[in-house]
Write a protein that holds these residues in place. Structure first.
Motif, PDB file in Angstrom:
ATOM      1  N   ARG A 193       0.871  -1.180   0.000  1.00  0.00           N
ATOM      2  CA  ARG A 193       0.000   0.000   0.000  1.00  0.00           C
ATOM      3  C   ARG A 193       0.901   1.221   0.000  1.00  0.00           C
ATOM      4  NH1 ARG A 193      -2.609  -4.740   0.097  1.00  0.00           N
ATOM      5  NH2 ARG A 193      -4.732  -4.650   0.969  1.00  0.00           N
ATOM      6  N   LEU A 194       0.415   2.256  -0.674  1.00  0.00           N
ATOM      7  CA  LEU A 194       1.207   3.488  -0.768  1.00  0.00           C
ATOM      8  C   LEU A 194       0.908   4.415   0.405  1.00  0.00           C
ATOM      9  CD1 LEU A 194       0.828   4.358  -4.556  1.00  0.00           C
ATOM     10  CD2 LEU A 194       2.948   3.848  -3.350  1.00  0.00           C
ATOM     11  N   TYR A 195       1.950   5.030   0.958  1.00  0.00           N
ATOM     12  CA  TYR A 195       1.781   6.034   2.018  1.00  0.00           C
ATOM     13  C   TYR A 195       2.691   7.219   1.715  1.00  0.00           C
ATOM     14  CZ  TYR A 195      -0.913   2.435   4.179  1.00  0.00           C
ATOM     15  OH  TYR A 195      -1.895   1.490   4.390  1.00  0.00           O
ATOM     16  N   SER A 196       2.113   8.416   1.783  1.00  0.00           N
ATOM     17  CA  SER A 196       2.887   9.634   1.529  1.00  0.00           C
ATOM     18  C   SER A 196       3.902   9.826   2.644  1.00  0.00           C
ATOM     19  CB  SER A 196       1.985  10.867   1.516  1.00  0.00           C
ATOM     20  OG  SER A 196       0.956  10.709   0.586  1.00  0.00           O
ATOM     21  N   THR A 214       2.011   9.170   7.840  1.00  0.00           N
ATOM     22  CA  THR A 214       0.797   9.554   8.564  1.00  0.00           C
ATOM     23  C   THR A 214      -0.282   8.575   8.125  1.00  0.00           C
ATOM     24  OG1 THR A 214       1.560  11.820   8.279  1.00  0.00           O
ATOM     25  CG2 THR A 214      -0.718  11.530   9.035  1.00  0.00           C
ATOM     26  N   LYS A 216      -3.864   6.389   8.538  1.00  0.00           N
ATOM     27  CA  LYS A 216      -5.208   6.284   9.140  1.00  0.00           C
ATOM     28  C   LYS A 216      -5.621   4.816   9.164  1.00  0.00           C
ATOM     29  CE  LYS A 216      -9.917   8.023   8.433  1.00  0.00           C
ATOM     30  NZ  LYS A 216     -10.694   6.808   8.546  1.00  0.00           N
ATOM     31  N   PRO A 219     -11.206   0.693   8.868  1.00  0.00           N
ATOM     32  CA  PRO A 219     -11.894  -0.478   9.408  1.00  0.00           C
ATOM     33  C   PRO A 219     -11.665  -1.675   8.484  1.00  0.00           C
ATOM     34  CG  PRO A 219     -13.380   1.413   9.220  1.00  0.00           C
ATOM     35  CD  PRO A 219     -12.106   1.817   8.573  1.00  0.00           C
ATOM     36  N   GLY A 221      -9.165  -2.750   7.230  1.00  0.00           N
ATOM     37  CA  GLY A 221      -8.075  -2.546   6.259  1.00  0.00           C
ATOM     38  C   GLY A 221      -6.861  -3.379   6.648  1.00  0.00           C
ATOM     39  N   LEU A 222      -6.286  -4.068   5.687  1.00  0.00           N
ATOM     40  CA  LEU A 222      -5.183  -4.989   5.983  1.00  0.00           C
ATOM     41  C   LEU A 222      -3.918  -4.236   6.401  1.00  0.00           C
ATOM     42  CD1 LEU A 222      -4.034  -7.945   5.722  1.00  0.00           C
ATOM     43  CD2 LEU A 222      -3.329  -7.279   3.423  1.00  0.00           C
ATOM     44  N   CYS A 223      -3.471  -3.347   5.548  1.00  0.00           N
ATOM     45  CA  CYS A 223      -2.161  -2.733   5.763  1.00  0.00           C
ATOM     46  C   CYS A 223      -2.214  -1.620   6.804  1.00  0.00           C
ATOM     47  CB  CYS A 223      -1.627  -2.196   4.438  1.00  0.00           C
ATOM     48  SG  CYS A 223       0.111  -1.812   4.515  1.00  0.00           S
ATOM     49  N   SER A 224      -3.295  -0.821   6.773  1.00  0.00           N
ATOM     50  CA  SER A 224      -3.348   0.302   7.717  1.00  0.00           C
ATOM     51  C   SER A 224      -3.418  -0.214   9.153  1.00  0.00           C
ATOM     52  CB  SER A 224      -4.526   1.224   7.398  1.00  0.00           C
ATOM     53  OG  SER A 224      -5.741   0.521   7.443  1.00  0.00           O
TER      54      SER A 224
HETATM   55  P1  FAD Z   1      -7.463  -2.685   2.337  1.00  0.00           P
HETATM   56  O1  FAD Z   1      -7.333  -3.989   3.035  1.00  0.00           O
HETATM   57  O2  FAD Z   1      -6.756  -2.516   1.059  1.00  0.00           O
HETATM   58  O3  FAD Z   1      -8.984  -2.365   2.158  1.00  0.00           O
HETATM   59  C1  FAD Z   1      -9.372  -1.257   1.329  1.00  0.00           C
HETATM   60  C2  FAD Z   1     -10.684  -0.710   1.849  1.00  0.00           C
HETATM   61  O4  FAD Z   1     -11.664  -1.720   1.938  1.00  0.00           O
HETATM   62  C3  FAD Z   1     -10.517  -0.121   3.257  1.00  0.00           C
HETATM   63  O5  FAD Z   1     -11.182   1.122   3.256  1.00  0.00           O
HETATM   64  C4  FAD Z   1     -11.213  -1.077   4.167  1.00  0.00           C
HETATM   65  O6  FAD Z   1     -11.859  -0.362   5.185  1.00  0.00           O
HETATM   66  C5  FAD Z   1     -12.202  -1.772   3.253  1.00  0.00           C
HETATM   67  N1  FAD Z   1     -12.349  -3.196   3.685  1.00  0.00           N
HETATM   68  C6  FAD Z   1     -11.416  -4.153   3.597  1.00  0.00           C
HETATM   69  N2  FAD Z   1     -11.894  -5.321   4.039  1.00  0.00           N
HETATM   70  C7  FAD Z   1     -13.184  -5.088   4.447  1.00  0.00           C
HETATM   71  C8  FAD Z   1     -14.213  -5.885   4.995  1.00  0.00           C
HETATM   72  N3  FAD Z   1     -14.071  -7.176   5.242  1.00  0.00           N
HETATM   73  N4  FAD Z   1     -15.396  -5.288   5.291  1.00  0.00           N
HETATM   74  C9  FAD Z   1     -15.586  -3.989   5.040  1.00  0.00           C
HETATM   75  N5  FAD Z   1     -14.657  -3.179   4.503  1.00  0.00           N
HETATM   76  C10 FAD Z   1     -13.480  -3.732   4.211  1.00  0.00           C
HETATM   77  N6  FAD Z   1      -3.301   6.292   3.431  1.00  0.00           N
HETATM   78  C11 FAD Z   1      -2.919   6.849   4.605  1.00  0.00           C
HETATM   79  O7  FAD Z   1      -3.437   6.506   5.676  1.00  0.00           O
HETATM   80  N7  FAD Z   1      -1.919   7.809   4.626  1.00  0.00           N
HETATM   81  C12 FAD Z   1      -1.286   8.228   3.506  1.00  0.00           C
HETATM   82  O8  FAD Z   1      -0.395   9.086   3.569  1.00  0.00           O
HETATM   83  C13 FAD Z   1      -1.675   7.638   2.272  1.00  0.00           C
HETATM   84  N8  FAD Z   1      -1.094   8.026   1.126  1.00  0.00           N
HETATM   85  C14 FAD Z   1      -1.485   7.463  -0.051  1.00  0.00           C
HETATM   86  C15 FAD Z   1      -0.872   7.906  -1.225  1.00  0.00           C
HETATM   87  C16 FAD Z   1      -1.282   7.373  -2.431  1.00  0.00           C
HETATM   88  C17 FAD Z   1      -0.628   7.880  -3.709  1.00  0.00           C
HETATM   89  C18 FAD Z   1      -2.306   6.386  -2.478  1.00  0.00           C
HETATM   90  C19 FAD Z   1      -2.764   5.806  -3.790  1.00  0.00           C
HETATM   91  C20 FAD Z   1      -2.900   5.939  -1.321  1.00  0.00           C
HETATM   92  C21 FAD Z   1      -2.512   6.461  -0.091  1.00  0.00           C
HETATM   93  N9  FAD Z   1      -3.084   6.046   1.105  1.00  0.00           N
HETATM   94  C22 FAD Z   1      -2.703   6.634   2.285  1.00  0.00           C
HETATM   95  C23 FAD Z   1      -4.084   4.962   1.142  1.00  0.00           C
HETATM   96  C24 FAD Z   1      -3.374   3.620   1.448  1.00  0.00           C
HETATM   97  O9  FAD Z   1      -2.507   3.295   0.388  1.00  0.00           O
HETATM   98  C25 FAD Z   1      -4.326   2.438   1.622  1.00  0.00           C
HETATM   99  O10 FAD Z   1      -5.174   2.362   0.537  1.00  0.00           O
HETATM  100  C26 FAD Z   1      -5.142   2.528   2.909  1.00  0.00           C
HETATM  101  O11 FAD Z   1      -4.300   2.550   4.053  1.00  0.00           O
HETATM  102  C27 FAD Z   1      -6.041   1.281   3.030  1.00  0.00           C
HETATM  103  O12 FAD Z   1      -5.256   0.144   2.935  1.00  0.00           O
HETATM  104  P2  FAD Z   1      -5.598  -1.157   3.789  1.00  0.00           P
HETATM  105  O13 FAD Z   1      -4.680  -2.247   3.392  1.00  0.00           O
HETATM  106  O14 FAD Z   1      -5.668  -0.837   5.238  1.00  0.00           O
HETATM  107  O15 FAD Z   1      -7.052  -1.487   3.319  1.00  0.00           O
END
Ligand code: FAD
Length: 396
Positions: A193-196, A214, A216, A219, A221-224
């Motif tokens: 996942r990308l993070y600034s 930074t 967030k 809910p 979310g795997l990586c966050s």
């Molecule tokens: P994922 O597991 O990928 O899930 C994606 C979404 O689906 C989430 O919103 C999650 O809530 C939802 N979800 C997943 N599973 C379920 C389920 N079973 N039921 C209901 N909902 C579900 N993020 C930041 O916090 N800070 C940053 O600085 C930042 N910079 C970024 C810069 C760029 C250029 C980009 C493209 C993205 C950036 N992001 C940033 C977003 C970050 O990359 C991730 O997309 C974000 O953290 C979510 O990833 P995750 O693995 O937690 O969620």
């Protein structure tokens, strides 16, 4: 042979001021009549030379199988391209395809600018793709702090990653990939996942090889969740750096209008810290319009409030404050139409928009309205700015 990262200087851009050479305590930088060069045997990637370079020519890196010698570098009129490094057959594992997925994510994040994004003309040259899924960097968590009020369901964290001796040359506005551990249901590694990056180019703490993010907690979310649950001392796998256009100009007279929501503030923290470290008396050139649900959910609200107004004009928009009507970033732009219009026509203005995808439309409409009232054509202005590398959007 294990590939190495080598620090180099771009001979086409370097103005031979030798400031880097004077700064390097290890005497790794030297020159002849033609070029200023870096001795790969001596350079320890301390990065002290990066901020002092007036042109950004110092910020060049190549992954090499054998380092370029001083004689090689003295003979160059231009930098060699990054050569393809054979990497042990990982192509068959499909990891490269996942790395390409990151490029697609970034392109999607920038798509709202209405055309191909360009970097500011005076931006330093970014290093990209130093670390990939097949060869990620390992960083150690040096600190993790909650930025939003305890008890609020909005958990945003400030995470500091330390790269020890590994080179991680970054610029404000770039992102890194964090690889969640484990594999997906089909057995392939998770897509990073990308993070600034929210710290400036010389690090969260200058002179230390670290950076901050930074993040967030989403809910489910795997990586966050993985990142927000990390503890100091934990190791994380990192890819990148990524991003070659959402960068700040080195021109000290450039004025930046930064518009963000939530974690979209991350790159602007880096921009602001870089300006303050580089040129603390550079007043009147930064404006920040920052939206969140409430003040206690606004990352960096406390430190931001302390940035003097003369250094940065700050406007906050709260959409769920208990004691005030709903307000969004576009409303704040509309509340200062003359100021915003004056910025739109100033060739020194760079606009940056970062944060939630859903903010795009409202901001675009506000600019269009403000421009119309000032007798300007917003679309034409925006396209000119983007072509000049002065209009940047990153939403996700
Ligand atoms: P994922 O597991 O990928 O899930 C994606 C979404 O689906 C989430 O919103 C999650 O809530 C939802 N979800 C997943 N599973 C379920 C389920 N079973 N039921 C209901 N909902 C579900 N993020 C930041 O916090 N800070 C940053 O600085 C930042 N910079 C970024 C810069 C760029 C250029 C980009 C493209 C993205 C950036 N992001 C940033 C977003 C970050 O990359 C991730 O997309 C974000 O953290 C979510 O990833 P995750 O693995 O937690 O969620």
């Amino acid at each position: 042979m294990t590939p190495l990262k080598q620090h180099l200087i771009d001979p086409e851009i370097c103005i031979r001021c030798y400031t880097c050479e004077m700064t390097c305590a290890l005497e790794a930088i030297t020159h002849d009549d033609a070029n200023v060069v870096v001795d790969a045997q001596k350079c320890n990637f301390c990065m002290d030379c990066i901020p002092v370079c007036p042109t950004g020519s110092i910020d060049e890196w190549r992954v090499v199988e054998a380092p370029y010698s001083l004689d090689d570098q003295f003979s160059w009129e231009e930098l060699p391209e990054q050569a393809d490094i054979p990497d042990g057959g990982e192509a068959e594992t499909g990891l490269e395809a996942l790395d390409e997925g990151i490029a697609a994510l970034l392109a999607e994040a920038h798509a709202g600018a209405g055309g191909k994004a360009k970097p500011p003309a005076t931006a330093s040259k970014p290093t990209v793709n130093l670390y990939t899924l097949s060869k990620p960097a390992t960083a150690k968590v040096a600190g993790t702090y909650r930025l939003t009020a305890e008890g609020s369901d909005n958990d945003v964290r400030h995470i500091i990653l330390d790269f020890a001796g590994l080179p991680m040359p970054v610029l404000e506005g770039q992102s890194i990939g964090i690889v969640p551990p484990g594999v997906a249901a089909d057995g392939t590694p998770h897509l990073p996942r990308l993070y600034s990056i929210s710290s400036p180019r010389d690090g969260e703490r200058p002179g230390f090889n670290n950076l901050s993010l930074t993040v967030k907690r989403e809910p489910e979310g795997l990586c966050s969740n993985y990142i927000c649950d990390l503890s100091p001392g934990d190791e994380v796998q990192v890819t990148g750096p990524f991003g070659a256009t959402f960068l700040m100009p080195n021109d000290p007279d450039a004025q930046l209008l930064m518009i963000c929501t939530g974690t979209g503030s991350a790159p602007f923290r880096g921009f602001t810290m870089h300006r303050r470290r580089e040129n603390p008396r550079n007043t009147g050139k930064l404006s920040l319009v920052f939206g969140a649900r409430r003040a206690e959910e606004l990352p960096y609200f406390g430190p931001l409030a302390k940035v003097p107004e003369a250094f940065m004009h700050k406007v906050f928009a709260f959409s769920r404050a208990d004691d005030a009507p709903k307000s969004y970033v576009q409303d704040k732009l509309r509340e200062e139409p003359d100021r915003t219009a004056a910025m739109l026509v100033d060739a020194k203005t760079h606009i940056y928009i970062c944060g939630l995808k859903k903010m795009e439309q409202g901001v675009e409409e506000a600019f269009a309205d403000i421009a119309r009232r000032a007798g300007l054509d917003w679309r034409a202005l925006r396209d000119t700015m983007r072509e000049d590398g002065r209009y940047h959007l990153e939403t996700y």
